[in-house]
Design an enzyme around this catalytic site. Sequence first.
Site, mmCIF file in Angstrom:
data_model
loop_
_atom_site.group_PDB
_atom_site.id
_atom_site.type_symbol
_atom_site.label_atom_id
_atom_site.label_comp_id
_atom_site.label_asym_id
_atom_site.label_seq_id
_atom_site.Cartn_x
_atom_site.Cartn_y
_atom_site.Cartn_z
ATOM 1 N N ASN A 43 -29.379 -47.058 -20.652
ATOM 2 C CA ASN A 43 -28.993 -45.699 -21.023
ATOM 3 C C ASN A 43 -30.203 -44.788 -21.155
ATOM 4 O OD1 ASN A 43 -26.331 -46.519 -21.188
ATOM 5 N ND2 ASN A 43 -26.304 -46.652 -23.416
ATOM 6 N N GLY A 214 -27.948 -37.327 -37.308
ATOM 7 C CA GLY A 214 -26.623 -36.869 -36.920
ATOM 8 C C GLY A 214 -26.542 -35.357 -36.779
ATOM 9 N N ASP A 216 -27.387 -33.187 -38.715
ATOM 10 C CA ASP A 216 -28.530 -32.496 -39.312
ATOM 11 C C ASP A 216 -29.732 -32.467 -38.377
ATOM 12 O OD1 ASP A 216 -29.751 -31.076 -41.388
ATOM 13 O OD2 ASP A 216 -30.632 -32.884 -42.249
ATOM 14 N N GLY A 217 -29.566 -32.944 -37.155
ATOM 15 C CA GLY A 217 -30.644 -32.875 -36.181
ATOM 16 C C GLY A 217 -31.683 -33.963 -36.350
ATOM 17 N N ASP A 245 -29.251 -42.670 -27.366
ATOM 18 C CA ASP A 245 -30.025 -43.093 -26.198
ATOM 19 C C ASP A 245 -30.476 -41.885 -25.381
ATOM 20 O OD1 ASP A 245 -29.740 -45.768 -26.875
ATOM 21 O OD2 ASP A 245 -27.873 -45.978 -25.742
#
Length: 299
Positions: A43, A214, A216-217, A245
């Site tokens: 990936n 997530g 929140d960057g 990935d």
Amino acid sequence: MTKVLVVGSINMDLVVGTAKFPRLGETLFGEHFATYPGGKGANQAVAAARLGAQVTMIGRVGDDAFGQQMLATLGAEGIDTRWIGISATAATGIAAITVCDGDNAILVIPGANGELSPAHIAASEAAFADADVVLAQLEVPMAAIEAAAALAAKHGKPFILNPAPAASLPIKLIGQIALFTPNEYELAVAFEGKPADWKALLATLPGKVVMTKGRDGAWFTDAAGVLQHQPSYPVAAVDSTGAGDTFNGAIAAFWDLGLAAAARYACAAGALSVTRPGAQGGMPTRADVDAFLATRDAA
């Protein structure tokens, strides 16, 4: 183009879509089934290639239909597969993935990935000498990762490690890594015994960690230890498989731009990747990311 060498896993993803995750002992009817090329190594290699990097991969597949399909898929992405070995004894790795409302649960069977050894890494030394940056994960044996880090160091190449699945890391390996790319849980496991607070932990590793969080960057510290934040880009999520990935492939592909710029591209690429199904199916091109960022920057 950045020359990215990826050392890692190659799987076929077997994906089931469902309205809810089954509980223990429960049987449900799924809504759809599909197979997609996957494995964290493959990936990340595809993500980097689509973003414009010149990618070479080291790994192993089985002598079976999935292995043939994975080699063909990677080759079609322009990835150099000459260092991918074919096992005579183990099947190609698979991941059984259940997808529900944009979230997923994954069970991985390593298969041939588990055979990747220091000897295979040593036989691929020419690939390390030719690379600009080396990217690895933890879906292959730790001994192979340690051998790859040592060869990267021998040739003066930065070594990026995505410590997933989560694992405690050997002290020597930590010292050979230019950048770690964990999520919050993986960070805590990788550096057990360090400060429990992730901000304090990042401060002890200036410029060496970019942590994904997530929605929140991403968070990281610069070379002076000052905490930096790259916000995420909100999108309508379809399938989150492969988002991490994609982020990692982008970090490697844009390594030459510096960590702040690479993190910006990586967050944008990761956001785009969840808008379509499949780990590799949703991975964007460089043109996709540039257009996305242009639209968001103009807003």
